[in-house]
Design a protein around this motif. Structure first.
Motif, short mmCIF file in Angstrom:
data_model
loop_
_atom_site.label_atom_id
_atom_site.label_comp_id
_atom_site.label_asym_id
_atom_site.label_seq_id
_atom_site.Cartn_x
_atom_site.Cartn_y
_atom_site.Cartn_z
N VAL A 114 35.40 45.70 38.56
CA VAL A 114 36.38 46.09 39.44
C VAL A 114 37.55 46.94 38.73
N VAL A 115 38.03 46.28 37.22
CA VAL A 115 38.29 46.27 36.32
C VAL A 115 38.03 47.84 35.45
N LYS A 116 36.78 47.52 35.34
CA LYS A 116 35.97 48.45 34.41
C LYS A 116 36.18 49.77 35.44
N PHE A 117 36.46 50.22 36.06
CA PHE A 117 36.19 50.74 37.36
C PHE A 117 37.66 51.39 37.43
N ILE A 118 38.69 50.60 37.74
CA ILE A 118 39.88 51.10 37.29
C ILE A 118 40.75 52.09 36.03
N VAL A 119 40.01 51.45 34.63
CA VAL A 119 40.12 51.32 32.89
C VAL A 119 39.28 53.01 33.06
N ARG A 137 28.41 35.99 31.15
CA ARG A 137 27.02 35.92 31.23
C ARG A 137 25.80 34.84 29.96
N ASN A 138 26.86 34.83 28.75
CA ASN A 138 25.86 34.15 28.28
C ASN A 138 26.17 32.19 28.29
N ASN A 139 27.19 32.37 28.88
CA ASN A 139 27.95 31.36 29.82
C ASN A 139 27.51 30.81 30.74
N VAL A 177 36.54 43.69 27.76
CA VAL A 177 36.64 44.00 28.92
C VAL A 177 35.16 43.82 28.98
N TYR A 178 34.41 44.30 28.19
CA TYR A 178 32.63 44.04 28.52
C TYR A 178 32.11 42.41 27.36
N ALA A 179 33.65 42.55 26.69
CA ALA A 179 33.37 41.34 25.82
C ALA A 179 33.28 39.84 26.44
N LEU A 180 34.18 39.99 27.29
CA LEU A 180 34.75 38.97 28.63
C LEU A 180 33.18 39.05 29.17
N GLN A 236 30.58 33.91 40.02
CA GLN A 236 30.54 35.57 41.40
C GLN A 236 32.10 36.43 40.82
N ILE A 237 32.57 35.66 41.91
CA ILE A 237 33.92 36.13 41.62
C ILE A 237 34.71 36.64 40.35
N LEU A 238 34.38 35.47 39.34
CA LEU A 238 34.66 36.88 38.24
C LEU A 238 34.30 37.90 37.73
N MET A 239 32.66 38.61 37.80
CA MET A 239 31.84 39.15 37.83
C MET A 239 32.38 40.27 38.66
#
Length: 95
Positions: free
Chosen positions: A14-19, A88-90, A80-83, A6-9
């Motif tokens: 946050v990174v997506k929002f900033i970019v 999510r898949n793992n 970021v989307y790939a990560l 959950q912390i990683l997500m």
């Protein structure tokens, strides 16, 4: 371990929002909607640039010169989307 996931997500969000905020702000500045002479706009722009330049610079070295078109934010968003997809898949690893 669920908390770690959950912390990683949260960090990815946050990174997506900033970019995305940086991309939209750059468009607004270039089209003259935002004025860089306003102190608040200049401070936000400077802060976003300071946050994202260490991420963009290594990517810009590998990308070809596109003549004024900066593809580094696109590469960062795709990464970021790939990560996020990989995490999510793992998710079973975190349970």
């Amino acid at each position: 371990m669920t908390s770690l996931f959950q912390i990683l997500m949260l960090l990815i969000g946050v990174v997506k929002f900033i970019v995305i905020a940086h991309i939209i702000m750059s468009w607004l500045i270039n089209f003259g909607v935002l004025n860089m002479r306003q102190p608040l706009v200049a401070q936000i722009w400077d802060g976003l640039n300071r946050l994202l330049q260490p991420i963009y610079d290594p990517i810009r070295r590998f990308l070809p010169n596109m003549g004024g078109l900066d593809l580094a934010p696109l590469v960062v968003i795709l990464g970021v989307y790939a990560l996020e997809i990989i995490l999510r898949n793992n998710v079973a690893m975190f349970l």
